[in-house]
Design an enzyme around this catalytic site. Structure first.
Site, PDB file in Angstrom:
ATOM      1  CG  ASP A  86       7.229   0.389   2.114  1.00 33.79           C
ATOM      2  OD1 ASP A  86       6.209   0.599   1.535  1.00 33.79           O
ATOM      3  OD2 ASP A  86       8.008  -0.133   1.420  1.00 33.79           O
ATOM      4  CD  GLU A 105      11.306  -0.037  -5.249  1.00 34.58           C
ATOM      5  OE1 GLU A 105      11.695  -0.618  -4.126  1.00 34.58           O
ATOM      6  OE2 GLU A 105      10.534   0.984  -5.413  1.00 34.58           O
TER       7      GLU A 105
HETATM    8  O1  DER Z   1       7.826  -0.970  -2.633  1.00 28.75           O
HETATM    9  C1  DER Z   1       8.638   0.236  -2.662  1.00 28.75           C
HETATM   10  O2  DER Z   1       9.693   0.214  -2.231  1.00 28.75           O
HETATM   11  C2  DER Z   1       7.941   1.377  -2.980  1.00 28.75           C
HETATM   12  O3  DER Z   1       8.656   2.440  -3.445  1.00 28.75           O
HETATM   13  C3  DER Z   1       7.105   1.749  -1.732  1.00 28.75           C
HETATM   14  O4  DER Z   1       7.763   1.556  -0.462  1.00 28.75           O
HETATM   15  C4  DER Z   1       6.412   3.034  -1.622  1.00 28.75           C
HETATM   16  O5  DER Z   1       5.140   2.863  -1.970  1.00 28.75           O
HETATM   17  P1  DER Z   1       4.050   3.960  -2.117  1.00 28.75           P
HETATM   18  O6  DER Z   1       4.469   5.039  -2.759  1.00 28.75           O
HETATM   19  O7  DER Z   1       2.892   3.214  -2.965  1.00 28.75           O
HETATM   20  O8  DER Z   1       3.578   3.858  -0.583  1.00 28.75           O
END
Ligand code: DER
Length: 224
Positions: A86, A105
């Site tokens: 983000d 993650e």
């Molecule tokens: O939730 C998370 O950590 C995702 O990796 C997010 O940060 C990235 O989301 P996006 O690729 O849909 O912008």
């Protein structure tokens, strides 16, 4: 739209770093959708890899795209993890968790020898904190944790989706903590982790090796 084009370009570029025989950590989010789609194409063309998904949503996409999956019963280290973010600061510190998968993650991303982040250029910041910091908390007594986190100088909100409390893949809750600016991300992370009831924070530091950035008409690659 323009942002999706940037995410698609970054995701597809990241798939190029995956080599035959690798075990890959598969991140979560809409940028990762494009990486998974590109990886599925390479598998169909003969690439032999295995992936560990960092969310149920990613697992479903991986199955849809024919990406072979494994798990931590079978492997205890990953060659490479690829994930979205983000926010990314100049030190490659991240805020993650916008999609609610930050715990799995971080477990997957940290298990990898090499960690690549894929973003569109809107995620690049000089300092972390404009994006509310997601903190995964145990559901029991979450109100106490919310109060204690707010004493650190933020507004903490229980994450909801469609009016219902959001429950993570690990049956926990998420507090989105608006700090505005996080001057010392490591210090804040450790303060949060010491709090009873806090499971994990969306602050990822000293992990990222490479950032792939989708821009208007190019993909930039930055290495630590
Ligand atoms: O939730 C998370 O950590 C995702 O990796 C997010 O940060 C990235 O989301 P996006 O690729 O849909 O912008």
């Amino acid at each position: 739209n323009q942002v999706d084009f940037k995410k698609k370009a970054a995701g597809e570029k990241a798939a190029e770093y995956i080599q035959d025989g690798m075990v890959i950590g598969l991140g979560s989010g809409s940028t990762m959708y494009w990486m998974l789609k590109a990886l599925g194409q390479k598998v169909r063309e003969g690439l032999s890899i295995q992936g560990i998904p960092s969310s149920i949503k990613t697992e479903n996409w991986a199955r849809e795209f024919g990406i072979p999956l494994t798990n931590f019963e079978k492997v205890n280290r990953l060659d490479l993890a690829i994930d979205g973010a983000d926010e990314v600061d100049p030190h490659f510190n991240l805020i993650k968790g916008g999609g609610g998968s930050l715990l799995r993650e971080k477990i997957v991303d940290q298990a990898a020898d090499h960690f690549i982040v894929v973003v569109d250029d809107s995620k690049l910041v000089d300092e972390l904190g404009a994006f509310p910091l997601p903190v995964e908390v145990v559901s029991f007594g979450w109100q106490l944790v919310k109060y204690r986190i707010e004493q650190l100088g933020c507004q903490a909100e229980l994450r909801k989706r469609n009016g219902e409390v959001f429950v993570t893949n690990n049956q926990n809750y998420i507090l989105d903590c608006q700090f505005n600016v996080i001057k010392k991300p490591e210090e804040l992370h450790h303060k949060l982790k010491q709090m009873l009831g806090v499971v994990e924070t969306g602050l990822f530091f000293n992990m990222t090796d490479r950032v792939i950035i989708g821009k208007d008409n190019e993909v930039k690659i930055q290495e630590r």
